[in-house]
Design an enzyme around this catalytic site. Structure first.
Site, PDB file in Angstrom:
ATOM      1  CE  LYS A 113      -2.950   3.011   2.527  1.00  0.00           C
ATOM      2  NZ  LYS A 113      -3.472   3.413   3.819  1.00  0.00           N
ATOM      3  N   GLY A 156      -7.638   9.665   9.730  1.00  0.00           N
ATOM      4  CA  GLY A 156      -7.948   9.824  11.147  1.00  0.00           C
ATOM      5  C   GLY A 156      -8.935  10.923  11.467  1.00  0.00           C
ATOM      6  CB  ALA A 162      -7.969   8.076   4.631  1.00  0.00           C
ATOM      7  N   GLY A 163     -10.698   8.504   6.321  1.00  0.00           N
ATOM      8  CA  GLY A 163     -11.754   9.481   6.541  1.00  0.00           C
ATOM      9  C   GLY A 163     -13.026   8.894   7.128  1.00  0.00           C
TER      10      GLY A 163
END
Lengths: 251, 251, 251, 251
Positions: D96, D157, D183-184
């Protein structure tokens, strides 16, 4: 041109101001002037007679029509009593009708509101009711003879803007009297949005009086309401999922 | 007071207009006048020389500074060529840099955009780049010497407004050059919001030129941008979860 | 564990289903099974006795408790009559109370709803009222003795989701009876959101029965409601303006 | 049925987990089990070898494929070095790819990301790049040979959810490789929404590991992703402006 007509009276400004929350009468006066308002609410119960007195002086000096309100009333009986006192004291039969259910949310109480509206209309008042954003309640208030309907955007003083634009649109679609967004507006873009949804006017208190610079915010709100009204009349472009070049592609 | 300073030049209007999409030069001229703009883009590639000619006449007659753009360019090389031609033709080294990736989204191509910006700055241009709403890309463009950053609110001509206000705020927080929302604005409240987020100006093309009444929308946008700027400076009330009475409760 | 307790009855599923809109009894049955529902509404007025009959068979075969509703009633008197007929016909004193104001919005009529709720409670019914998202009206309905409050997310069948999450939160905060989002949900994420706002259950009709694949959507809704409930109980991370690395930076 | 196929490998779970932020290896293990994940990231730079060691043990014990990431890399060179170390250490050529621009936003650096992706693909890696939500950048990454594209919903985060669903939809429309929101995401309804937008999988770290009850949140996320996938496949009802009764009106 394009005046607001409310109960047979004509206003060139579509901003209705409130007077609560201003740090001083001087600041209030500056802000009201900057806002261009021609109609401004005065609390009959929540403020002392001296405060009311100085607010009336400000309004009178600036040619602003006072609109007494029933803020602080929790029952139809309270509201009726307050409206009658204000009619006597101010010589106006216009009243902004507020009947709230509790101090925490200050949300209108539908049942008491309907009863108060009916009795005030019967008693000859020109009634401008503060209501939640329920299209059914708004229609009832109009059927009872209210001169406008004044749905909230969000709770009083919350500055949350218009939480449910779809409801405001439904109210506008069906209304035969002016629709005035009352409560919840926090900044200029939200006042413009209210007008773009087809409302006839916006009522603003805390958003102006409690801003860091009330006079500057008042001027911003005046411009925003004019902007939103203009955009509504100008016919905006449709929303598209994909891009569209503003100029055609060259051959 | 409170002018927009862009690459050392001072503008009293914070509305930058585009010229594409207007139904006629007459309508365009009326709209530009109503908007109060002092800086307006002209497409160098997408329109024919005759169209450009008539647009330049309109700008010149009204004392509006032309801002040639590179609309229709898909590579850095294309953009460079177009910018040089426009410098020669218009005698200005200002350029609104557009390098898009495809016709369907007209979204900027980050890699080509960075390369074009670097080469144009080296070549002495004053570069105003159209970019996506990525704070990292915006910072890079500023570091390369661009005179402003111009993030989109949404795809060109989409009228979707500002899809990601948080990104615009991040860009504003870090920027040392003016931030101008470019593309996506459809109506007045969205232009006001752009200014409330702290942007320095708004660029508008289709939202004005393709509105049903371009001149009326142009005036609305002028008012909305002033309103949003004023509200930003006036310091809005905070958002609260619960209500706050505008007047204190009576004892 | 974590059952829904409604008027003293315990349900392990928090999905209440509706039966209207299904293309066939077979599809309805598959969907109800996939949803895991244990309580399902049946329209007493809107559908013919034969349709009702086949729906009852489906419910009975699958051990699902029927919840007669008063859909299609416009007055308290209508609703009372319908509820009594359904009590007689189905042998249950539970009723989902709907009193709507018009066919176009199908929004509840607050005044008629309050009156109907009061009379039905007096008459010994277990009343589950469909209401708008007004926290004041919800509180009144609870005070009148309703066994739950069922605010809409958006108009019936609109699939708009939860238009005003803040109102749902206010209703949840103050409620002493279960809060069930009824109407407006269109897809799984919206059902999950309802539960994350603290609701006790979700009522779904069109979102399942009119989906392209009702049984698949029913299973998705079952999972989504469980997911939203779990997330509500698990305690989500706070929302932050800036990033936070999931791992600490190395020394 | 309906597996996720990623670089030729088949996964029955569409939840990719992260390992950072867990209060203890025990809690992490419980959460990973509850999530049903079959592929989980491990930070190669941000955590100490001992921590990594215990995380690998957890993954191995539970038959979860490790996905080393390059978190904490700010340049293509950093990322390349980290990827090579992880290939040697873990015996996997999957990576990743994270190349961020700064610690405050942890947003990807588009230029470094493209360079790193190109070099890693050339070097035989199976590259899963974390990117912003720019459709153009996503397409470039696919053209370079990446095995998936992993756009953010919001900063790492932040728990802000999917700030710009329209961009995610544009990415999905054009993608020939799996699209994974990375993410988010803060709560279950947002994970469901990601899947309803057409994404193939969701990557979750803080939302699970930093929840008050990580294992409960992990199970909620597992359900939400299945729910969102199901709803996407089931074909939701359209959004309507007005109500539609779920049952027809009686004659």
């Amino acid at each position: 041109r394009d005046p607001l007509v409310l109960a047979g009276h004509t206003f060139s400004s579509r901003l209705i101001a409130g007077t609560g929350g201003a740090p001083s009468p001087q600041v209030l006066e500056e802000a009201l002037r900057a806002s261009g308002t021609e109609l401004t609410t005065v609390a009959m119960r929540r403020v002392s007679p001296e405060t009311r007195g100085s607010v009336w002086d400000v309004l009178q000096r600036n040619g602003i029509r006072p609109l007494p309100n029933t803020a602080g009333c929790f029952t139809a009986a309270d509201a009726l009593r307050t409206a009658r006192l204000s009619r006597e004291a101010l010589g106006t039969d216009w009243v902004k009708l507020e009947v709230v259910a509790d101090e925490r949310t200050l949300l209108p109480d539908p049942a008491e509101l309907l009863e108060a509206a009916e009795r005030l209309v019967d008693d000859g008042f020109t009634v401008l009711p503060y209501t939640n954003d329920d299209p059914v309640l708004a229609r009832r208030l109009e059927q009872l003879g209210c001169a406008a309907v004044m749905p909230l955007g969000a709770p009083i003083g919350s500055g949350m803007g218009i939480r449910n634009p779809h409801n405001i649109e439904l109210i506008v679609e069906q209304a035969g009297v002016p629709v005035i967004v009352d409560a919840g507006i926090g900044t200029a873009s939200e006042a413009a949005l209210a007008m773009e949804l087809g409302c006839d006017a916006v009522l603003l208190a805390s958003a102006i009086t409690r801003a860091h610079d009330p006079a500057l915010m008042a001027a911003a709100m005046r411009d925003a309401i004019r902007a939103g009204r203009g955009a509504y009349q100008a016919g905006r472009i449709p929303v598209r999922r994909y891009a569209q070049a503003s100029s055609p592609a060259p051959d």
